[in-house]
Design an enzyme around this catalytic site. Sequence first.
Site, PDB file in Angstrom:
ATOM      1  N   CYS A  13      26.332  10.030   8.458  1.00  0.00           N
ATOM      2  CA  CYS A  13      25.841   8.802   7.787  1.00  0.00           C
ATOM      3  C   CYS A  13      24.395   8.490   8.169  1.00  0.00           C
ATOM      4  CB  CYS A  13      26.695   7.599   8.163  1.00  0.00           C
ATOM      5  SG  CYS A  13      28.258   7.501   7.298  1.00  0.00           S
ATOM      6  N   GLU A  32      26.910   5.277  19.208  1.00  0.00           N
ATOM      7  CA  GLU A  32      26.447   5.987  17.992  1.00  0.00           C
ATOM      8  C   GLU A  32      24.961   5.693  17.775  1.00  0.00           C
ATOM      9  OE1 GLU A  32      30.305   6.064  15.264  1.00  0.00           O
ATOM     10  OE2 GLU A  32      29.351   4.112  15.211  1.00  0.00           O
ATOM     11  N   HIS A  81      22.327   1.236  17.274  1.00  0.00           N
ATOM     12  CA  HIS A  81      23.179   1.996  16.362  1.00  0.00           C
ATOM     13  C   HIS A  81      22.327   2.607  15.247  1.00  0.00           C
ATOM     14  CE1 HIS A  81      26.205   2.542  13.152  1.00  0.00           C
ATOM     15  NE2 HIS A  81      27.024   2.790  14.169  1.00  0.00           N
ATOM     16  N   CYS A 120      33.648   6.588   7.387  1.00  0.00           N
ATOM     17  CA  CYS A 120      32.369   6.236   6.753  1.00  0.00           C
ATOM     18  C   CYS A 120      31.665   7.450   6.147  1.00  0.00           C
ATOM     19  CB  CYS A 120      31.470   5.554   7.767  1.00  0.00           C
ATOM     20  SG  CYS A 120      31.326   6.457   9.324  1.00  0.00           S
ATOM     21  N   GLU A 178      25.212  11.516  13.541  1.00  0.00           N
ATOM     22  CA  GLU A 178      26.232  11.198  12.531  1.00  0.00           C
ATOM     23  C   GLU A 178      25.746  11.534  11.123  1.00  0.00           C
ATOM     24  OE1 GLU A 178      27.708   7.160  12.790  1.00  0.00           O
ATOM     25  OE2 GLU A 178      28.620   7.336  10.792  1.00  0.00           O
ATOM     26  N   GLY A 211      26.008  -7.942  11.416  1.00  0.00           N
ATOM     27  CA  GLY A 211      25.723  -7.077  12.566  1.00  0.00           C
ATOM     28  C   GLY A 211      25.477  -5.638  12.154  1.00  0.00           C
ATOM     29  N   HIS A 228      31.694  -6.914  10.020  1.00  0.00           N
ATOM     30  CA  HIS A 228      31.327  -6.105   8.855  1.00  0.00           C
ATOM     31  C   HIS A 228      31.634  -6.740   7.486  1.00  0.00           C
ATOM     32  CE1 HIS A 228      30.819  -3.081  11.893  1.00  0.00           C
ATOM     33  NE2 HIS A 228      30.890  -2.037  11.109  1.00  0.00           N
TER      34      HIS A 228
HETATM   35  O1  FUB Z   1      30.614   0.650  11.327  1.00  0.00           O
HETATM   36  C1  FUB Z   1      30.590   1.204  10.025  1.00  0.00           C
HETATM   37  C2  FUB Z   1      30.272   2.665  10.108  1.00  0.00           C
HETATM   38  O2  FUB Z   1      31.266   3.315  10.882  1.00  0.00           O
HETATM   39  C3  FUB Z   1      28.981   2.988  10.804  1.00  0.00           C
HETATM   40  O3  FUB Z   1      27.882   3.032   9.970  1.00  0.00           O
HETATM   41  C4  FUB Z   1      29.272   4.301  11.421  1.00  0.00           C
HETATM   42  O4  FUB Z   1      28.384   4.627  12.443  1.00  0.00           O
HETATM   43  C5  FUB Z   1      30.683   4.132  11.883  1.00  0.00           C
HETATM   44  O5  FUB Z   1      30.731   3.440  13.082  1.00  0.00           O
HETATM   45 ZN    ZN Z   2      29.563   7.943   9.079  1.00  0.00          ZN
END
Ligand code: FUB
Ligand code: ZN
Length: 624
Positions: free
Chosen positions: A321, A303, A251, A387, A319, A192, A143
Amino acid sequence: MSSRKNPVIDLSHSRYAKLQPAALSEVTLNDDFWQPRRVINRDKTIPAQYTQCATTGRIDNFRRASGKMQGDFQGIFFNDSDVYKWAEAASFSLATDPDSELDSLLDSVIQEIADAQQPDGYLNSYFMFEREKDRYSNLKDMHELYCAGHLVQAAVAHHRATGKTNFLSIACKLCDHFYNVFGPGKRAGTCGHEELEMALVELYRDTQNENYLALAELMMDARGKRPGIFQNSAYHQDHLPFTEQTDLVGHAVRHLYYCCGGADVALEKDSAGYVNALEALWKSLTKRRSYITGGAGSRYEGESFGKDYELPNDRAYTETCAAIASVMWNFRMLHLTGEARFADVMENTLYNAVLPGISLDGVQYFYENPLADRGEHRRQEWFGCACCPPNVARLLASLPGYFYSVAQDSVYIHLYATSSARLTVGNGTEFRLSQSANYPWDGVITLTIEQDTEVAITLRSRIPGWAGSAKIAVNGGEAETVPAGYAALTRVWKAGDTVQISLPMEVQILEGHPQILGNRGRAAIRRGALIYCVEAVDNSGVDTWDIALTSDTRLSPVLEPNLLNGIVVLKGEGALLDSSGWEGRLYRAYTPSGETTPYTLTAVPYYSWANREAGAMQVWLPMA
Ligand code: FUB
Ligand code: ZN
């Protein structure tokens, strides 16, 4: 200083944008529905989230990186991104509600970030000291570039909101560093977890530095090669090049952010391949892989998106997000095409999949959003992986920027709420209007033209897809029926002119595609923009999961001004399934459906559930 650029996406130089979103400074929301949320966001959510970032070591991680503090990095390796999303939310808030204390607090956080930046531009508080050797060694999982994307978005928002460059210069230095490492002819690399792609496009829009756009495109196109940059993993959207993708997979947040990046590149460059892929992926979302709420990413496992029609209710991951990412993507598609279907999805997702993510008091959050529950799922003040909370904060803080857009000779109204707007139409003409509405409770919206001069333009008001059609009357004249889509009214507008839009607010009973197995024999309730649910607290003495609808059920709206910050509940005669005779067993010989008893049910908007005492809830009710 608050710029006239839309804080989220600025398309003023985009070659392929059909519309230009309005700036935050051009729109004032003073609406009964949204205003409390904006106020809560500013007065409660943003300060509470700062405290969370401070007390969980997220800000100390930057102090550690700059050598001001000793000790270990705290929390998950991508915790920097939460501070950046908080900073983005705070920046949007400064654009609409200037506040010197927040401004100084934000500057102090920006200083900590600046002090942690390395001389070559590198910035990630996790990969310091003993981990310095591991930088860029695992782009798939770690990340680094995802965090950077959130930094860039925050920095651009801060620049647009305040005019200051202290944050923007950090972002430019970081992205110049990326260009040196991953730019044309250098190492092929991308993250990723998508996010940096759209951020780089936005930084290009803010600085006009073409390198950032070139890097965004390189990163968009890094996936799906043979061999794959991430072993062709579908979880990471590396199974196919973006232009060949037709299904949302892996994801969910990642794929939806990837689509945002694709739409952003398509807004800047002639890329038919991207546009075709975006259309196919949008169909995958809206025709096969999202909930009636607009929520996406049905699987807990990874997810991730499920297969077509794999949309379980009690096990919906959905989620927060992912819903936010969908709103962001649909907003971009709307500006790429000018088509109302994208605003429809944006509105639906905003009210029914993003809003449940935050409590009515603005300080608790859902990460997952099930559509049926036994009462165990409750919002929390924060998460180890946090997040979602600052993601909701940044979306709500920038909300006025989603309401209006302009084109050369048109004003587009996407969302409805009592508000006023002072827009600059494409040809430079100022156009002012106000909206008076009690939306989403009531379907009557009155637009009043406010500017003193006469202006010849086309006013395009969105008639939502859920409405099918609406009535529109100009200056009290005879109402015309117009179909869903943007209803165009062209005339010379002058101060005091009015447009009255009447949207049908009948309660709708909806069914899902028969292959959504969990919804077979069930129906959901919509009234206007809102999806409803039944919750135990309103239906005491019965098991909420036994509450059913019948083909005769007629639900009536009842305004409850003191309930859940003022909502319209729906009441009507349904039925109660007979679930007796099952004590002590899980299966039995098939028995044709048992007796039902009449039952007067109460339904509340799904976004408002779990704000009172815990209890069962369901969105999809059995049809008795
Ligand atoms: O991995 C970063 C964030 O945390 C993702 O966008 C969410 O799904 C959670 O895994
Ligand atoms: Zn989130």
